[in-house]
Design an enzyme around this catalytic site. Structure first.
Site, PDB file in Angstrom:
ATOM      1  N   GLY A   8       0.612  -1.218  -0.094  1.00 59.42           N
ATOM      2  CA  GLY A   8      -0.069   0.026   0.036  1.00 59.42           C
ATOM      3  C   GLY A   8       0.850   1.194   0.126  1.00 59.42           C
ATOM      4  O   GLY A   8       2.102   1.022  -0.052  1.00 59.42           O
ATOM      5  N   ASP A  30      -2.455 -12.099   5.193  1.00 55.35           N
ATOM      6  CA  ASP A  30      -3.969 -11.586   5.236  1.00 55.35           C
ATOM      7  C   ASP A  30      -4.282 -11.286   6.842  1.00 55.35           C
ATOM      8  O   ASP A  30      -4.550 -12.352   7.637  1.00 55.35           O
ATOM      9  CB  ASP A  30      -5.019 -12.568   4.557  1.00 55.35           C
ATOM     10  N   ALA A  49      -4.928  -2.103   5.899  1.00 48.73           N
ATOM     11  CA  ALA A  49      -6.276  -1.620   6.186  1.00 48.73           C
ATOM     12  C   ALA A  49      -7.316  -1.516   4.923  1.00 48.73           C
ATOM     13  O   ALA A  49      -6.813  -1.743   3.872  1.00 48.73           O
ATOM     14  CB  ALA A  49      -6.063  -0.248   6.646  1.00 48.73           C
ATOM     15  N   THR A  51      -9.348   0.522   3.051  1.00 47.13           N
ATOM     16  CA  THR A  51      -9.400   2.065   2.863  1.00 47.13           C
ATOM     17  C   THR A  51     -10.431   2.457   2.148  1.00 47.13           C
ATOM     18  O   THR A  51     -10.586   3.631   1.834  1.00 47.13           O
ATOM     19  CB  THR A  51      -7.831   2.605   2.436  1.00 47.13           C
ATOM     20  N   THR A  86      -7.847   7.786  11.407  1.00 47.84           N
ATOM     21  CA  THR A  86      -8.458   8.859  10.284  1.00 47.84           C
ATOM     22  C   THR A  86      -9.250   9.712  11.113  1.00 47.84           C
ATOM     23  O   THR A  86      -9.927   9.384  11.985  1.00 47.84           O
ATOM     24  CB  THR A  86      -9.167   8.029   9.502  1.00 47.84           C
ATOM     25  N   ASP A  87      -9.462  10.911  10.343  1.00 49.27           N
ATOM     26  CA  ASP A  87     -10.231  12.030  11.092  1.00 49.27           C
ATOM     27  C   ASP A  87     -11.853  11.715  10.835  1.00 49.27           C
ATOM     28  O   ASP A  87     -12.716  12.211  11.214  1.00 49.27           O
ATOM     29  CB  ASP A  87     -10.147  13.372  10.428  1.00 49.27           C
ATOM     30  N   TYR A 110     -16.742   3.151   7.755  1.00 54.40           N
ATOM     31  CA  TYR A 110     -15.311   3.187   7.485  1.00 54.40           C
ATOM     32  C   TYR A 110     -14.831   3.938   8.992  1.00 54.40           C
ATOM     33  O   TYR A 110     -13.924   3.211   9.477  1.00 54.40           O
ATOM     34  CB  TYR A 110     -14.882   3.907   6.419  1.00 54.40           C
ATOM     35  N   LYS A 114     -12.666   1.941  11.902  1.00 55.55           N
ATOM     36  CA  LYS A 114     -11.216   2.573  12.443  1.00 55.55           C
ATOM     37  C   LYS A 114     -11.230   3.046  13.733  1.00 55.55           C
ATOM     38  O   LYS A 114     -10.399   2.682  14.519  1.00 55.55           O
ATOM     39  CB  LYS A 114     -10.877   3.896  11.584  1.00 55.55           C
ATOM     40  N   TRP A 132      -5.081  12.944   5.604  1.00 58.30           N
ATOM     41  CA  TRP A 132      -4.630  12.523   4.098  1.00 58.30           C
ATOM     42  C   TRP A 132      -3.385  11.788   4.157  1.00 58.30           C
ATOM     43  O   TRP A 132      -2.411  12.114   5.081  1.00 58.30           O
ATOM     44  CB  TRP A 132      -4.514  13.884   3.435  1.00 58.30           C
TER      45      TRP A 132
HETATM   46  N1  LIG Z   1      -4.915   7.360   2.537  1.00 52.23           N
HETATM   47  C1  LIG Z   1      -5.255   8.228   3.137  1.00 52.23           C
HETATM   48  O1  LIG Z   1      -5.588   9.350   2.619  1.00 52.23           O
HETATM   49  C2  LIG Z   1      -5.447   8.061   4.563  1.00 52.23           C
HETATM   50  C3  LIG Z   1      -5.912   8.791   5.383  1.00 52.23           C
HETATM   51  C4  LIG Z   1      -6.086   8.653   6.765  1.00 52.23           C
HETATM   52  C5  LIG Z   1      -5.728   7.528   7.240  1.00 52.23           C
HETATM   53  N2  LIG Z   1      -5.211   6.612   6.322  1.00 52.23           N
HETATM   54  C6  LIG Z   1      -4.977   5.110   7.072  1.00 52.23           C
HETATM   55  O2  LIG Z   1      -3.656   5.032   6.877  1.00 52.23           O
HETATM   56  C7  LIG Z   1      -3.257   3.613   6.620  1.00 52.23           C
HETATM   57  C8  LIG Z   1      -2.633   3.339   5.267  1.00 52.23           C
HETATM   58  O3  LIG Z   1      -3.552   3.841   4.215  1.00 52.23           O
HETATM   59  P1  LIG Z   1      -3.080   3.648   2.732  1.00 52.23           P
HETATM   60  O4  LIG Z   1      -3.298   5.234   2.087  1.00 52.23           O
HETATM   61  O5  LIG Z   1      -1.628   3.062   2.515  1.00 52.23           O
HETATM   62  O6  LIG Z   1      -3.923   2.651   2.147  1.00 52.23           O
HETATM   63  P2  LIG Z   1      -3.654   1.628   0.655  1.00 52.23           P
HETATM   64  O7  LIG Z   1      -2.675   2.345  -0.086  1.00 52.23           O
HETATM   65  O8  LIG Z   1      -5.129   1.166   0.419  1.00 52.23           O
HETATM   66  O9  LIG Z   1      -2.959   0.349   1.418  1.00 52.23           O
HETATM   67  C9  LIG Z   1      -3.666  -0.510   2.203  1.00 52.23           C
HETATM   68  C10 LIG Z   1      -2.771  -1.860   2.172  1.00 52.23           C
HETATM   69  O10 LIG Z   1      -3.613  -2.792   3.040  1.00 52.23           O
HETATM   70  C11 LIG Z   1      -3.636  -3.913   2.356  1.00 52.23           C
HETATM   71  N3  LIG Z   1      -4.718  -4.764   2.777  1.00 52.23           N
HETATM   72  C12 LIG Z   1      -5.957  -4.661   2.828  1.00 52.23           C
HETATM   73  N4  LIG Z   1      -6.676  -5.802   3.357  1.00 52.23           N
HETATM   74  C13 LIG Z   1      -5.861  -6.472   3.711  1.00 52.23           C
HETATM   75  C14 LIG Z   1      -5.906  -7.779   4.412  1.00 52.23           C
HETATM   76  N5  LIG Z   1      -6.863  -8.308   4.834  1.00 52.23           N
HETATM   77  N6  LIG Z   1      -4.747  -8.339   4.928  1.00 52.23           N
HETATM   78  C15 LIG Z   1      -3.326  -7.766   4.349  1.00 52.23           C
HETATM   79  N7  LIG Z   1      -3.325  -6.266   3.917  1.00 52.23           N
HETATM   80  C16 LIG Z   1      -4.572  -6.011   3.515  1.00 52.23           C
HETATM   81  C17 LIG Z   1      -3.896  -3.654   0.710  1.00 52.23           C
HETATM   82  O11 LIG Z   1      -3.398  -4.749   0.094  1.00 52.23           O
HETATM   83  P3  LIG Z   1      -4.288  -4.688  -1.298  1.00 52.23           P
HETATM   84  O12 LIG Z   1      -3.556  -3.902  -2.122  1.00 52.23           O
HETATM   85  O13 LIG Z   1      -3.999  -6.274  -1.588  1.00 52.23           O
HETATM   86  O14 LIG Z   1      -5.626  -4.445  -1.114  1.00 52.23           O
HETATM   87  C18 LIG Z   1      -3.075  -2.451   0.618  1.00 52.23           C
HETATM   88  O15 LIG Z   1      -1.795  -2.902   0.388  1.00 52.23           O
HETATM   89  C19 LIG Z   1      -4.505   2.888   6.578  1.00 52.23           C
HETATM   90  O16 LIG Z   1      -4.885   2.694   8.178  1.00 52.23           O
HETATM   91  C20 LIG Z   1      -5.534   4.161   6.515  1.00 52.23           C
HETATM   92  O17 LIG Z   1      -6.800   3.892   6.912  1.00 52.23           O
HETATM   93  C21 LIG Z   1      -5.199   6.667   5.160  1.00 52.23           C
END
Ligand SMILES: NC(=O)c1ccc[n+]([C@@H]2O[C@H](COP(=O)([O-])OP(=O)(O)OC[C@H]3O[C@@H](n4cnc5c(N)ncnc54)[C@H](OP(=O)(O)O)[C@@H]3O)[C@@H](O)[C@H]2O)c1
Length: 162
Positions: A8, A30, A49, A51, A86-87, A110, A114, A132
């Site tokens: 991710g 997983d 996560a 997401t 997250t917010d 969501y 969280k 973000w």
């Molecule tokens: N992106 C934002 O703007 C944002 C904002 C606030 C908070 N966050 C938080 O920050 C964290 C990281 O976000 P990110 O943007 O890096 O998310 P991301 O790019 O969607 O990456 C999430 C990763 O988790 C993996 N995943 C999903 N289900 C899984 C499972 N059952 N077992 C193992 N891996 C799994 C996904 O794999 P696959 O690719 O195979 O699905 C992906 O590689 C999360 O907790 C998110 O809630 C993100």
């Protein structure tokens, strides 16, 4: 150091920052399942996560399996743990910046998963409530704007006002 969600956006960036860390993709663990036998670490950076905010409304149980169950499984390793939240745990009605002690009140599936995931992390975990994330990979606001800016003369961006 162990990084879950290695494929991710955040997991990828953390592995660049900490090259000696071990990254685990979904194929390797997983997180809806208990940790693979023998998996050991001194510190877990748990970025795996669900997401997909809209998708969580369609499948709240699937989202909870990852965002709550996954955190429980990461915590079960029994070592220091960092989780990202997250917010979306807030309802957005406050007119000033949120602080850690503000009451959480998620409006959607969501945010609820969280928030429960924060609790599942345990009292000694570090919880980062980010609004973000921006990076060179994956879907994020900056990349979307760069793509739309290349395609269109004008880009309209909606601001959600609850
Ligand atoms: N992106 C934002 O703007 C944002 C904002 C606030 C908070 N966050 C938080 O920050 C964290 C990281 O976000 P990110 O943007 O890096 O998310 P991301 O790019 O969607 O990456 C999430 C990763 O988790 C993996 N995943 C999903 N289900 C899984 C499972 N059952 N077992 C193992 N891996 C799994 C996904 O794999 P696959 O690719 O195979 O699905 C992906 O590689 C999360 O907790 C998110 O809630 C993100």
């Amino acid at each position: 150091m162990l990084v879950t969600g290695a494929g991710g956006q955040l997991g990828h960036a953390l592995l660049e920052a900490f090259p000696s860390a071990r990254g685990l993709t979904r194929a390797e663990w997983d997180v809806t399942q208990p940790p693979p036998p023998g998996l050991a670490a001194d510190l877990v950076l748990h970025t795996a996560a669900w997401t997909d905010v809209d998708g969580a409304e369609d499948d709240p149980q699937g989202a909870a399996a990852v965002n709550v169950g996954g955190v429980q499984h990461a915590a079960s390793l029994g070592v220091p743990l960092v989780v990202w939240s997250t917010d979306y745990v807030f309802d957005g009605t406050k007119r000033e910046p949120y602080v850690e002690s503000d009451a959480a009140s998620p409006l959607g599936a969501y945010g609820r998963t969280k928030l429960h995931g924060e609790a599942a992390a345990g009292e000694t975990a570090w919880v980062v409530r980010s609004s973000w994330l921006f990076g060179p990979t994956s879907r994020n606001f900056v990349r979307t704007m760069l793509r739309l800016g290349a395609e269109r003369d004008e880009v309209a961006v909606g601001v959600h006002q609850p």
